[in-house]
Design an enzyme around this catalytic site. Structure first.
Site, short mmCIF file in Angstrom:
data_model
loop_
_atom_site.label_atom_id
_atom_site.label_comp_id
_atom_site.label_asym_id
_atom_site.label_seq_id
_atom_site.Cartn_x
_atom_site.Cartn_y
_atom_site.Cartn_z
N CYS A 100 0.87 -1.18 0.00
CA CYS A 100 0.00 0.00 0.00
C CYS A 100 0.90 1.23 0.00
CB CYS A 100 -0.95 -0.01 1.20
SG CYS A 100 -0.12 -0.01 2.80
N THR A 101 0.35 2.39 0.29
CA THR A 101 1.12 3.63 0.18
C THR A 101 2.29 3.69 1.17
OG1 THR A 101 -0.90 4.77 -0.50
CG2 THR A 101 0.96 6.15 0.17
#
EC number: 1.14.-.-
Length: 354
Positions: A200-201
């Site tokens: 994810c980020t």
């Protein structure tokens, strides 16, 4: 008792931030650990972070802390030292430093207490969120990308995946993280022999997702340490090929960090190559969509002719229209369905299983 929240208008705060001369650094961090009294922790953080001139968005819950902030460059080390000493669980806390940063990502400090720092929808009392997959560092990520037995699973939203992702990463077709978790299990159910890499980020979502996959019987589970941000930074520092393609969407004024020169998305209005997100300027809409410079000029920053016309109306008439809509037209709803409805974009084909 001091006021422990902001009382100045957003317009004034933004103007003050833009007038600042000292550079700022955009930082994100998270930590899963037990907070006995989130409200008291929130208030203590507010006092200290205000003194350090921190702006941004911080969520606290009994399960931990999740923060996206900006801080004057001269206060970065003071912030680090404060957090390291604030709670033993935060000693050695990793800062994810923004890859592209103009220092204008935030202009107000907001600290909120929530039930969870990530809305996961998990109500299984036997779930152990601490039983996470193993970390992967940048070199390991690149090795896994070349491993035919590895499957990369993107645990971000559709609008994040659209502008950038790892090569051949699997998109989980859902509008929320809580909906993605069961779908990820379902899509991989017949592939438990595969090596699963979650990302994810900044790491907070894929860390919990890795624990969920292990809870559901998957044993070969990894997640990228520090997410896309840390991967790209370390790969560049170490002279490694950066295998993330496109732009990394971020949840602040920047709306994205360029990772590679590839533009893999398209303007939602004309179809031209473009990966610039914006919110429709019509206050009754605020749809998040991709708009090229030509369409931004043609539609005056709006997502449709209807919104252009509404945006031209006197403010009082606009307010009346907004008040008459059910649920305020679901302003800031980022669902794929709303995007498809507003702009006539067809539903994507279902992601295939590996």
């Amino acid at each position: 008792m001091p006021v422990l929240h902001n009382r100045i208008s957003n317009e004034t705060l933004k103007a003050q931030m833009l007038a600042e001369t000292e550079p700022r650094t955009t930082i994100s961090f998270y930590k899963y650990f037990t907070i006995v009294d989130p409200q008291a922790t929130r208030d203590a953080l507010w006092v200290a972070l205000t003194q350090l001139k921190v702006f941004g968005r911080i969520y606290l819950a009994r399960e931990g802390i999740n923060a996206q902030i900006s801080v004057p460059e001269s206060n970065v080390e003071a912030l680090r030292e404060f957090l390291y000493g604030f709670d033993p669980a935060l000693a050695g806390l990793r800062f994810n430093i923004a890859l592209e940063d103009d220092g204008k990502s935030f202009w107000v400090l907001r600290l909120k207490v929530r039930d969870r720092i990530v809305a996961d929808g998990i109500d299984d009392p036997s779930f152990d969120a601490s039983n996470v997959g193993d970390y992967l560092k940048a070199a390991d990520v690149n090795a896994m990308l070349d491993d035919p037995d590895a499957v990369f699973i993107d645990m971000r939203n559709h609008y994040e995946y659209e502008v950038g992702h790892f090569e051949n990463a699997l998109e989980i077709p859902a509008d929320t993280f809580r909906d993605q978790l069961p779908k990820a299990v379902e899509m991989m159910q017949d592939h438990k022999d595969k090596k699963i890499v979650m990302y994810c980020t900044g790491g907070i979502r894929c860390e919990k997702a890795s624990a969920w996959m292990k809870h559901n019987g998957f044993n070969k589970v990894w997640h990228i340490e520090g997410g896309i941000i840390e991967y790209a930074r370390r790969a560049r520092e170490q002279g490694l090929p950066v295998r993330f393609i496109g732009k990394n969407f971020v949840f602040d004024e920047r709306m994205g960090e360029r990772i590679s020169d590839d533009v893999i998305a398209h303007c939602h209005q004309c179809g031209a190559p473009c990966d610039t997100h914006t919110n429709c300027l019509n206050d009754g809409c605020h749809l998040l969509f991709i708009q090229c410079p030509s369409c931004a000029e043609k539609f005056a920053g709006c997502c449709s002719e209807a919104c252009v016309e509404e945006h031209k109306l006197p403010e009082e008439e606009q307010r009346k229209l907004r008040a008459g809509r059910e649920n305020g037209n679901k302003i800031f709803n980022k669902s794929r369905g709303r995007l498809n409805t507003k702009l006539g974009i067809p539903e994507p084909e279902s992601s295939e299983k590996p």
